[in-house]
Write an enzyme that holds these catalytic residues in place. Structure first.
Site, short mmCIF file in Angstrom:
data_model
loop_
_atom_site.label_atom_id
_atom_site.label_comp_id
_atom_site.label_asym_id
_atom_site.label_seq_id
_atom_site.Cartn_x
_atom_site.Cartn_y
_atom_site.Cartn_z
N TYR A 146 -0.63 0.90 0.64
CA TYR A 146 -0.19 1.18 2.01
C TYR A 146 -0.22 2.68 2.30
O TYR A 146 -0.85 3.12 3.26
CB TYR A 146 1.22 0.61 2.17
CG TYR A 146 1.79 0.69 3.57
CD1 TYR A 146 1.34 -0.16 4.58
CD2 TYR A 146 2.80 1.60 3.87
CE1 TYR A 146 1.89 -0.10 5.86
CE2 TYR A 146 3.35 1.66 5.15
CZ TYR A 146 2.89 0.80 6.14
OH TYR A 146 3.44 0.86 7.40
N GLU A 148 -1.62 5.31 0.66
CA GLU A 148 -2.94 5.94 0.59
C GLU A 148 -3.88 5.31 1.61
O GLU A 148 -4.76 5.98 2.15
CB GLU A 148 -3.53 5.84 -0.83
CG GLU A 148 -2.73 6.57 -1.90
CD GLU A 148 -2.81 8.10 -1.80
OE1 GLU A 148 -3.26 8.64 -0.77
OE2 GLU A 148 -2.40 8.76 -2.77
N GLY A 149 -3.70 4.00 1.86
CA GLY A 149 -4.51 3.33 2.89
C GLY A 149 -4.30 4.01 4.23
O GLY A 149 -5.26 4.36 4.93
N VAL A 188 14.82 -4.02 5.30
CA VAL A 188 16.26 -3.90 5.09
C VAL A 188 17.08 -4.40 6.28
O VAL A 188 18.08 -5.11 6.09
CB VAL A 188 16.63 -2.46 4.66
CG1 VAL A 188 16.44 -1.44 5.78
CG2 VAL A 188 18.03 -2.39 4.12
N GLN A 210 20.14 6.03 -1.01
CA GLN A 210 18.89 6.45 -0.37
C GLN A 210 19.07 6.35 1.15
O GLN A 210 19.87 5.54 1.63
CB GLN A 210 17.70 5.58 -0.84
CG GLN A 210 17.68 4.13 -0.41
CD GLN A 210 18.41 3.20 -1.39
OE1 GLN A 210 19.41 3.57 -1.98
NE2 GLN A 210 17.92 1.98 -1.53
N ASP A 274 10.54 3.79 -4.58
CA ASP A 274 11.31 3.68 -3.33
C ASP A 274 11.74 5.10 -2.90
O ASP A 274 12.43 5.80 -3.65
CB ASP A 274 12.55 2.83 -3.60
CG ASP A 274 13.18 2.29 -2.34
OD1 ASP A 274 12.87 1.14 -1.98
OD2 ASP A 274 14.00 2.99 -1.74
N ARG A 278 14.56 9.82 3.91
CA ARG A 278 13.52 9.82 4.93
C ARG A 278 14.16 10.08 6.29
O ARG A 278 15.08 9.38 6.70
CB ARG A 278 12.81 8.47 4.92
CG ARG A 278 11.52 8.54 5.66
CD ARG A 278 10.92 7.19 5.80
NE ARG A 278 10.15 6.79 4.64
CZ ARG A 278 9.99 5.51 4.33
NH1 ARG A 278 10.56 4.58 5.01
NH2 ARG A 278 9.24 5.19 3.30
P1 NAD Z 1 4.03 -6.73 11.19
O1 NAD Z 1 3.70 -7.14 9.80
O2 NAD Z 1 5.08 -7.47 11.92
O3 NAD Z 1 2.73 -6.72 12.10
C1 NAD Z 1 1.43 -6.50 11.61
C2 NAD Z 1 0.50 -7.45 12.33
O4 NAD Z 1 -0.86 -7.19 11.90
C3 NAD Z 1 0.78 -8.92 12.00
O5 NAD Z 1 0.78 -9.70 13.18
C4 NAD Z 1 -0.37 -9.33 11.08
O6 NAD Z 1 -0.65 -10.70 11.14
C5 NAD Z 1 -1.48 -8.44 11.59
N1 NAD Z 1 -2.54 -8.16 10.62
C6 NAD Z 1 -2.38 -7.71 9.34
N2 NAD Z 1 -3.58 -7.52 8.77
C7 NAD Z 1 -4.51 -7.86 9.71
C8 NAD Z 1 -5.93 -7.89 9.71
N3 NAD Z 1 -6.65 -7.53 8.64
N4 NAD Z 1 -6.57 -8.31 10.84
C9 NAD Z 1 -5.86 -8.68 11.94
N5 NAD Z 1 -4.52 -8.67 11.99
C10 NAD Z 1 -3.86 -8.27 10.88
O7 NAD Z 1 4.41 -5.17 11.12
P2 NAD Z 1 4.94 -4.17 12.25
O8 NAD Z 1 6.24 -3.67 11.81
O9 NAD Z 1 4.78 -4.76 13.59
O10 NAD Z 1 3.91 -2.98 12.06
C11 NAD Z 1 2.84 -2.76 12.97
C12 NAD Z 1 2.10 -1.49 12.57
O11 NAD Z 1 3.01 -0.38 12.62
C13 NAD Z 1 1.54 -1.54 11.16
O12 NAD Z 1 0.27 -0.90 11.17
C14 NAD Z 1 2.52 -0.71 10.36
O13 NAD Z 1 1.92 -0.09 9.26
C15 NAD Z 1 3.00 0.30 11.39
N6 NAD Z 1 4.36 0.79 11.04
C16 NAD Z 1 5.47 0.03 11.27
C17 NAD Z 1 6.72 0.53 10.91
C18 NAD Z 1 7.99 -0.24 11.16
O14 NAD Z 1 9.06 0.23 10.80
N7 NAD Z 1 7.97 -1.38 11.81
C19 NAD Z 1 6.83 1.79 10.28
C20 NAD Z 1 5.68 2.50 10.04
C21 NAD Z 1 4.43 2.01 10.43
N1 UDP Z 2 16.56 -2.34 0.78
C1 UDP Z 2 17.76 -2.83 0.30
N2 UDP Z 2 17.98 -4.17 0.39
C2 UDP Z 2 17.11 -5.04 0.96
C3 UDP Z 2 15.89 -4.54 1.47
C4 UDP Z 2 15.63 -3.17 1.35
O1 UDP Z 2 18.61 -2.08 -0.21
O2 UDP Z 2 17.42 -6.26 1.01
C5 UDP Z 2 16.31 -0.89 0.71
C6 UDP Z 2 14.96 -0.49 0.13
O3 UDP Z 2 15.02 -0.40 -1.28
C7 UDP Z 2 14.76 0.86 0.79
C8 UDP Z 2 15.40 0.71 2.16
O4 UDP Z 2 16.31 -0.39 2.04
O5 UDP Z 2 15.45 1.86 0.08
C9 UDP Z 2 14.42 0.41 3.28
O6 UDP Z 2 13.57 -0.66 2.85
P1 UDP Z 2 12.49 -1.36 3.76
O7 UDP Z 2 11.82 -2.40 2.93
O8 UDP Z 2 13.08 -1.80 5.04
O9 UDP Z 2 11.43 -0.21 4.14
P2 UDP Z 2 10.89 1.14 3.46
O10 UDP Z 2 11.57 2.21 4.22
O11 UDP Z 2 11.22 1.18 2.01
O12 UDP Z 2 9.42 1.06 3.70
#
Ligand code: NAD
Ligand code: UDP
Length: 312
Positions: A146, A148-149, A188, A210, A274, A278
Protein backbone atom coordinates in the site's frame (compact mmCIF):
# COMPACT_ATOMS: atom_id res chain seq x y z
CA UNK A 1 -23.10 19.59 -16.48
CA UNK A 2 -19.75 17.81 -16.09
CA UNK A 3 -19.14 14.10 -16.71
CA UNK A 4 -17.07 12.75 -13.84
CA UNK A 5 -15.61 9.24 -13.64
CA UNK A 6 -14.99 7.90 -10.14
CA UNK A 7 -12.98 4.70 -9.68
CA UNK A 8 -13.63 2.92 -6.40
CA UNK A 9 -17.04 4.64 -6.43
CA UNK A 10 -18.77 1.81 -4.54
CA UNK A 11 -16.40 2.10 -1.58
CA UNK A 12 -16.66 4.24 1.55
CA UNK A 13 -15.25 7.53 0.22
CA UNK A 14 -16.21 6.86 -3.41
CA UNK A 15 -19.90 6.42 -2.63
CA UNK A 16 -19.93 9.59 -0.49
CA UNK A 17 -18.27 11.42 -3.40
CA UNK A 18 -20.75 9.99 -5.97
CA UNK A 19 -23.67 11.16 -3.80
CA UNK A 20 -22.27 14.65 -3.39
CA UNK A 21 -21.36 15.18 -7.07
CA UNK A 22 -24.74 13.79 -8.26
CA UNK A 23 -26.50 16.23 -5.92
CA UNK A 24 -24.48 19.05 -7.46
CA UNK A 25 -25.94 18.14 -10.89
CA UNK A 26 -23.11 16.20 -12.52
CA UNK A 27 -23.20 13.03 -14.58
CA UNK A 28 -21.33 10.25 -12.79
CA UNK A 29 -19.64 7.15 -14.21
CA UNK A 30 -18.84 4.93 -11.23
CA UNK A 31 -16.23 2.21 -11.84
CA UNK A 32 -15.69 -0.51 -9.24
CA UNK A 33 -14.93 -4.24 -9.05
CA UNK A 34 -16.52 -4.66 -5.56
CA UNK A 35 -13.23 -5.92 -4.08
CA UNK A 36 -13.94 -4.01 -0.85
CA UNK A 37 -16.90 -1.85 -1.84
CA UNK A 38 -20.55 -2.86 -1.97
CA UNK A 39 -23.64 -2.55 -4.14
CA UNK A 40 -25.52 -1.35 -1.08
CA UNK A 41 -23.37 1.82 -1.00
CA UNK A 42 -24.57 2.84 -4.49
CA UNK A 43 -28.05 1.22 -4.52
CA UNK A 44 -29.87 4.53 -4.09
CA UNK A 45 -28.08 6.08 -7.11
CA UNK A 46 -28.88 3.29 -9.59
CA UNK A 47 -32.25 4.74 -10.60
CA UNK A 48 -30.76 8.22 -11.24
CA UNK A 49 -30.40 8.77 -15.00
CA UNK A 50 -27.21 10.75 -14.35
CA UNK A 51 -25.57 7.75 -12.70
CA UNK A 52 -23.94 4.92 -14.62
CA UNK A 53 -22.22 1.97 -12.98
CA UNK A 54 -19.46 0.01 -14.74
CA UNK A 55 -18.24 -3.16 -13.03
CA UNK A 56 -14.57 -3.19 -13.92
CA UNK A 57 -11.12 -3.85 -12.43
CA UNK A 58 -8.82 -0.89 -13.20
CA UNK A 59 -5.94 -3.34 -13.56
CA UNK A 60 -7.50 -3.99 -17.01
CA UNK A 61 -7.63 -1.16 -19.58
CA UNK A 62 -10.89 0.77 -19.54
CA UNK A 63 -12.53 2.09 -22.71
CA UNK A 64 -15.26 4.70 -22.34
CA UNK A 65 -17.29 6.13 -25.24
CA UNK A 66 -18.43 9.34 -23.55
CA UNK A 67 -16.37 12.49 -23.13
CA UNK A 68 -15.03 12.81 -19.57
CA UNK A 69 -14.19 16.08 -17.84
CA UNK A 70 -12.74 14.78 -14.56
CA UNK A 71 -11.48 11.49 -13.12
CA UNK A 72 -11.22 10.76 -9.39
CA UNK A 73 -9.01 7.70 -8.89
CA UNK A 74 -9.96 6.06 -5.59
CA UNK A 75 -9.83 2.38 -6.58
CA UNK A 76 -7.64 0.59 -4.05
CA UNK A 77 -8.36 -1.32 -0.84
CA UNK A 78 -7.74 1.10 2.04
CA UNK A 79 -7.97 -0.84 5.28
CA UNK A 80 -4.73 -2.52 6.42
CA UNK A 81 -6.60 -5.84 6.75
CA UNK A 82 -7.97 -5.59 3.19
CA UNK A 83 -4.79 -4.49 1.45
CA UNK A 84 -2.67 -7.09 3.25
CA UNK A 85 -5.17 -9.80 2.22
CA UNK A 86 -4.88 -8.50 -1.37
CA UNK A 87 -1.23 -7.42 -1.42
CA UNK A 88 -0.37 -8.12 -5.05
CA UNK A 89 -3.67 -6.73 -6.33
CA UNK A 90 -2.97 -3.60 -4.27
CA UNK A 91 0.41 -3.09 -5.94
CA UNK A 92 -1.18 -3.74 -9.35
CA UNK A 93 -4.02 -1.26 -8.73
CA UNK A 94 -1.49 1.43 -7.79
CA UNK A 95 0.83 0.81 -10.75
CA UNK A 96 -0.88 -0.91 -13.72
CA UNK A 97 -4.30 0.42 -12.65
CA UNK A 98 -2.97 3.95 -12.22
CA UNK A 99 -1.25 3.81 -15.64
CA UNK A 100 -4.58 2.73 -17.17
CA UNK A 101 -6.43 5.64 -15.54
CA UNK A 102 -3.70 8.14 -16.52
CA UNK A 103 -3.95 6.81 -20.09
CA UNK A 104 -7.72 7.31 -20.01
CA UNK A 105 -7.27 10.87 -18.71
CA UNK A 106 -4.82 11.56 -21.53
CA UNK A 107 -7.15 10.13 -24.19
CA UNK A 108 -10.08 12.21 -22.86
CA UNK A 109 -8.04 15.32 -22.00
CA UNK A 110 -9.57 15.03 -18.51
CA UNK A 111 -8.25 16.37 -15.22
CA UNK A 112 -7.24 13.47 -12.95
CA UNK A 113 -7.24 13.30 -9.14
CA UNK A 114 -5.35 10.74 -7.07
CA UNK A 115 -6.43 9.61 -3.60
CA UNK A 116 -2.99 9.28 -2.03
CA UNK A 117 -2.44 8.71 1.64
CA UNK A 118 -0.65 9.69 4.84
CA UNK A 119 0.90 6.21 4.56
CA UNK A 120 3.42 7.68 2.10
CA UNK A 121 5.05 9.08 5.29
CA UNK A 122 5.27 5.53 6.75
CA UNK A 123 6.10 5.61 10.48
CA UNK A 124 6.93 9.33 10.44
CA UNK A 125 9.89 10.83 12.28
CA UNK A 126 8.54 14.40 11.86
CA UNK A 127 5.41 15.74 13.57
CA UNK A 128 3.06 16.97 12.34
CA UNK A 129 3.69 15.76 8.79
CA UNK A 130 4.19 18.38 6.09
CA UNK A 131 4.03 17.56 2.38
CA UNK A 132 7.79 18.23 2.13
CA UNK A 133 8.59 15.35 4.53
CA UNK A 134 9.94 12.40 2.48
CA UNK A 135 8.72 9.72 4.86
CA UNK A 136 9.99 6.65 6.71
CA UNK A 137 8.60 3.62 4.88
CA UNK A 138 9.68 -0.01 5.20
CA UNK A 139 9.75 -1.17 1.55
CA UNK A 140 9.62 -4.88 2.47
CA UNK A 141 7.04 -5.05 5.27
CA UNK A 142 3.39 -6.11 5.10
CA UNK A 143 2.19 -2.49 4.68
CA UNK A 144 4.56 -1.83 1.76
CA UNK A 145 2.13 -2.99 -0.95
CA UNK A 146 0.00 0.00 0.00
CA UNK A 147 2.62 2.56 1.11
CA UNK A 148 5.05 1.95 -1.74
CA UNK A 149 2.17 1.38 -4.18
CA UNK A 150 0.76 4.82 -3.36
CA UNK A 151 4.21 6.40 -3.55
CA UNK A 152 4.70 4.91 -7.02
CA UNK A 153 1.23 6.16 -8.04
CA UNK A 154 2.31 9.72 -7.12
CA UNK A 155 5.50 9.22 -9.20
CA UNK A 156 3.42 8.09 -12.18
CA UNK A 157 1.13 11.10 -11.86
CA UNK A 158 4.09 13.51 -11.99
CA UNK A 159 5.75 11.59 -14.85
CA UNK A 160 2.53 11.83 -16.90
CA UNK A 161 2.31 15.53 -16.09
CA UNK A 162 5.92 16.16 -17.13
CA UNK A 163 5.72 13.95 -20.22
CA UNK A 164 2.18 14.62 -21.44
CA UNK A 165 1.24 17.87 -19.72
CA UNK A 166 -1.65 16.15 -17.95
CA UNK A 167 -3.67 18.14 -15.41
CA UNK A 168 -3.07 16.31 -12.12
CA UNK A 169 -4.37 16.72 -8.56
CA UNK A 170 -2.93 14.67 -5.68
CA UNK A 171 -4.25 14.68 -2.11
CA UNK A 172 -2.75 12.75 0.80
CA UNK A 173 -5.66 11.60 2.93
CA UNK A 174 -5.29 11.04 6.68
CA UNK A 175 -7.61 8.60 8.56
CA UNK A 176 -11.20 9.35 7.60
CA UNK A 177 -14.39 7.79 8.93
CA UNK A 178 -18.16 8.06 8.50
CA UNK A 179 -21.22 6.44 6.92
CA UNK A 180 -20.66 3.74 4.26
CA UNK A 181 -17.48 2.37 5.87
CA UNK A 182 -17.65 -1.41 5.69
CA UNK A 183 -18.43 -2.77 9.15
CA UNK A 184 -15.97 -5.64 8.70
CA UNK A 185 -12.97 -3.90 7.13
CA UNK A 186 -11.00 -3.88 10.37
CA UNK A 187 -10.35 -0.13 10.61
CA UNK A 188 -10.28 1.31 14.08
CA UNK A 189 -13.37 3.55 14.05
CA UNK A 190 -15.70 0.93 12.54
CA UNK A 191 -14.26 -1.84 14.75
CA UNK A 192 -14.70 0.14 17.98
CA UNK A 193 -18.24 1.34 17.14
CA UNK A 194 -19.45 -2.14 16.13
CA UNK A 195 -17.83 -3.70 19.21
CA UNK A 196 -19.39 -1.05 21.47
CA UNK A 197 -22.84 -1.43 19.90
CA UNK A 198 -22.71 -5.23 20.28
CA UNK A 199 -21.33 -5.02 23.83
CA UNK A 200 -18.24 -6.96 22.75
CA UNK A 201 -14.67 -6.31 23.95
CA UNK A 202 -13.01 -3.23 22.42
CA UNK A 203 -9.75 -4.47 20.87
CA UNK A 204 -6.86 -2.05 21.28
CA UNK A 205 -3.72 -3.11 19.42
CA UNK A 206 -0.50 -2.46 21.35
CA UNK A 207 -0.64 -0.14 24.38
CA UNK A 208 -3.07 2.26 22.65
CA UNK A 209 -0.70 5.22 22.96
CA UNK A 210 -0.24 5.43 19.18
CA UNK A 211 -2.04 8.44 17.70
CA UNK A 212 -4.22 9.13 14.68
CA UNK A 213 -6.13 12.21 13.50
CA UNK A 214 -9.68 11.41 12.43
CA UNK A 215 -11.49 13.37 9.73
CA UNK A 216 -15.22 13.08 9.08
CA UNK A 217 -16.10 12.04 5.50
CA UNK A 218 -18.16 15.15 4.61
CA UNK A 219 -15.23 17.42 5.47
CA UNK A 220 -12.86 15.33 3.37
CA UNK A 221 -15.22 15.32 0.36
CA UNK A 222 -15.37 19.15 0.55
CA UNK A 223 -11.57 19.11 0.31
CA UNK A 224 -11.65 16.74 -2.72
CA UNK A 225 -14.04 19.03 -4.59
CA UNK A 226 -12.05 22.18 -3.75
CA UNK A 227 -8.86 20.47 -4.91
CA UNK A 228 -10.39 19.40 -8.23
CA UNK A 229 -11.72 22.94 -8.80
CA UNK A 230 -8.39 24.63 -7.95
CA UNK A 231 -6.16 26.33 -10.54
CA UNK A 232 -4.24 24.04 -12.87
CA UNK A 233 -0.88 24.93 -11.35
CA UNK A 234 -2.04 23.46 -8.00
CA UNK A 235 -1.07 19.82 -8.44
CA UNK A 236 -0.47 18.83 -4.84
CA UNK A 237 0.42 16.68 -3.09
CA UNK A 238 -1.72 18.38 -0.46
CA UNK A 239 -2.52 16.85 2.95
CA UNK A 240 -6.23 16.52 3.75
CA UNK A 241 -7.12 15.45 7.26
CA UNK A 242 -8.18 16.65 10.66
CA UNK A 243 -5.23 17.93 12.71
CA UNK A 244 -6.89 17.07 16.07
CA UNK A 245 -4.69 14.18 17.26
CA UNK A 246 -5.98 11.43 19.59
CA UNK A 247 -4.47 8.28 21.03
CA UNK A 248 -6.23 5.03 20.22
CA UNK A 249 -6.96 4.75 23.98
CA UNK A 250 -8.76 8.12 23.89
CA UNK A 251 -10.76 7.03 20.85
CA UNK A 252 -11.81 3.79 22.55
CA UNK A 253 -12.97 5.63 25.70
CA UNK A 254 -14.88 8.21 23.62
CA UNK A 255 -16.70 5.54 21.59
CA UNK A 256 -17.67 3.58 24.73
CA UNK A 257 -18.97 6.77 26.34
CA UNK A 258 -20.95 7.96 23.30
CA UNK A 259 -22.54 4.57 22.70
CA UNK A 260 -23.21 4.18 26.43
CA UNK A 261 -21.75 0.70 26.13
CA UNK A 262 -20.78 -1.87 28.76
CA UNK A 263 -17.91 -3.15 26.60
CA UNK A 264 -14.56 -3.87 28.27
CA UNK A 265 -11.29 -2.65 26.76
CA UNK A 266 -8.78 -5.43 25.94
CA UNK A 267 -5.23 -5.18 24.58
CA UNK A 268 -3.95 -7.26 21.63
CA UNK A 269 -0.64 -7.46 19.75
CA UNK A 270 0.36 -4.39 17.74
CA UNK A 271 0.51 -5.18 14.00
CA UNK A 272 3.96 -5.02 12.34
CA UNK A 273 5.01 -1.51 11.18
CA UNK A 274 1.96 0.14 12.77
CA UNK A 275 2.80 3.89 12.74
CA UNK A 276 3.36 5.43 16.19
CA UNK A 277 2.11 8.96 15.48
CA UNK A 278 0.17 10.51 12.67
CA UNK A 279 -1.05 14.09 12.39
CA UNK A 280 -1.34 16.26 9.28
CA UNK A 281 0.03 19.76 8.87
CA UNK A 282 -2.78 21.26 6.78
CA UNK A 283 -1.29 24.75 6.21
CA UNK A 284 -1.05 24.10 2.46
CA UNK A 285 -4.73 23.06 2.19
CA UNK A 286 -5.73 26.17 4.15
CA UNK A 287 -3.62 28.42 1.93
CA UNK A 288 -4.28 26.87 -1.49
CA UNK A 289 -7.84 25.57 -1.08
CA UNK A 290 -9.20 27.63 1.81
CA UNK A 291 -10.12 24.28 3.32
CA UNK A 292 -10.10 23.00 6.87
CA UNK A 293 -12.30 20.43 8.61
CA UNK A 294 -15.33 21.70 10.50
CA UNK A 295 -16.68 18.57 12.18
CA UNK A 296 -15.24 17.71 15.59
CA UNK A 297 -14.58 14.09 16.57
CA UNK A 298 -17.57 13.83 18.95
CA UNK A 299 -20.07 15.12 16.35
CA UNK A 300 -18.68 12.88 13.60
CA UNK A 301 -18.63 9.82 15.86
CA UNK A 302 -22.28 10.39 16.86
CA UNK A 303 -23.32 10.50 13.17
CA UNK A 304 -21.28 7.37 12.43
CA UNK A 305 -22.74 5.53 15.44
CA UNK A 306 -26.26 6.30 14.11
CA UNK A 307 -25.24 4.87 10.73
CA UNK A 308 -23.83 1.64 12.20
CA UNK A 309 -26.93 1.17 14.37
CA UNK A 310 -28.82 0.56 11.10
CA UNK A 311 -26.25 -2.03 9.99
CA UNK A 312 -26.07 -4.46 12.91
P1 NAD B 1 -12.75 1.33 0.35
O1 NAD B 1 -12.02 0.03 0.46
O2 NAD B 1 -14.05 1.48 1.03
O3 NAD B 1 -12.97 1.73 -1.17
C1 NAD B 1 -12.12 1.33 -2.22
C2 NAD B 1 -12.99 0.98 -3.41
O4 NAD B 1 -12.14 0.64 -4.53
C3 NAD B 1 -13.88 -0.24 -3.15
O5 NAD B 1 -15.19 0.00 -3.60
C4 NAD B 1 -13.23 -1.36 -3.97
O6 NAD B 1 -14.14 -2.34 -4.37
C5 NAD B 1 -12.62 -0.57 -5.12
N1 NAD B 1 -11.49 -1.21 -5.77
C6 NAD B 1 -10.38 -1.73 -5.17
N2 NAD B 1 -9.52 -2.20 -6.10
C7 NAD B 1 -10.11 -1.96 -7.31
C8 NAD B 1 -9.73 -2.22 -8.66
N3 NAD B 1 -8.56 -2.82 -8.96
N4 NAD B 1 -10.58 -1.86 -9.65
C9 NAD B 1 -11.77 -1.26 -9.38
N5 NAD B 1 -12.18 -0.99 -8.13
C10 NAD B 1 -11.36 -1.34 -7.11
O7 NAD B 1 -11.73 2.46 0.85
P2 NAD B 1 -11.93 4.03 1.07
O8 NAD B 1 -11.66 4.31 2.48
O9 NAD B 1 -13.17 4.50 0.44
O10 NAD B 1 -10.68 4.58 0.25
C11 NAD B 1 -10.81 5.16 -1.03
C12 NAD B 1 -9.46 5.67 -1.49
O11 NAD B 1 -8.97 6.66 -0.57
C13 NAD B 1 -8.40 4.58 -1.57
O12 NAD B 1 -7.60 4.82 -2.72
C14 NAD B 1 -7.58 4.79 -0.32
O13 NAD B 1 -6.25 4.39 -0.47
C15 NAD B 1 -7.69 6.30 -0.11
N6 NAD B 1 -7.50 6.65 1.32
C16 NAD B 1 -8.51 6.45 2.23
C17 NAD B 1 -8.28 6.78 3.56
C18 NAD B 1 -9.35 6.62 4.62
O14 NAD B 1 -9.09 6.89 5.78
N7 NAD B 1 -10.56 6.24 4.30
C19 NAD B 1 -7.03 7.27 3.98
C20 NAD B 1 -6.04 7.41 3.02
C21 NAD B 1 -6.28 7.11 1.69
N1 UDP C 1 -6.44 -0.45 15.89
C1 UDP C 1 -6.82 -0.93 17.14
N2 UDP C 1 -7.87 -1.78 17.21
C2 UDP C 1 -8.60 -2.17 16.13
C3 UDP C 1 -8.23 -1.68 14.86
C4 UDP C 1 -7.13 -0.82 14.76
O1 UDP C 1 -6.20 -0.59 18.16
O2 UDP C 1 -9.57 -2.94 16.30
C5 UDP C 1 -5.32 0.49 15.80
C6 UDP C 1 -4.26 0.14 14.75
O3 UDP C 1 -3.30 -0.74 15.27
C7 UDP C 1 -3.70 1.52 14.45
C8 UDP C 1 -4.90 2.46 14.60
O4 UDP C 1 -5.84 1.75 15.40
O5 UDP C 1 -2.74 1.88 15.41
C9 UDP C 1 -5.56 2.84 13.28
O6 UDP C 1 -5.77 1.63 12.54
P1 UDP C 1 -6.55 1.56 11.16
O7 UDP C 1 -6.55 0.14 10.73
O8 UDP C 1 -7.87 2.23 11.27
O9 UDP C 1 -5.70 2.46 10.14
P2 UDP C 1 -4.15 2.87 9.96
O10 UDP C 1 -4.11 4.27 10.45
O11 UDP C 1 -3.27 1.97 10.75
O12 UDP C 1 -3.94 2.72 8.49
Amino acid sequence: MKTILITGGAGFLGSNLCGRLLKEGNRIICVDNFLTGSKENIESFLTDQNFKFVEHDIIDPLFVDEDIDEIYNLACPASPVDYQDNAIRTVKANTIGVINMLGLARAKNAKIFQASTSEVYGDPLEHPQKETYRGNVNPDGPRACYDEGKRCAETLFFDYQRTHNLKIKIVRIFNTYGPNMASDDGRVVSNFIIQALKGEDITIYGDGNQTRSFCYADDLIDGFIKMMASDNQITGPINLGNPDEFTVNELARKVVELVGSKSEIVFKDLPIDDPTRRCPDISLAKENLEWEPKIKLQEGLLKTIEYFKTKI
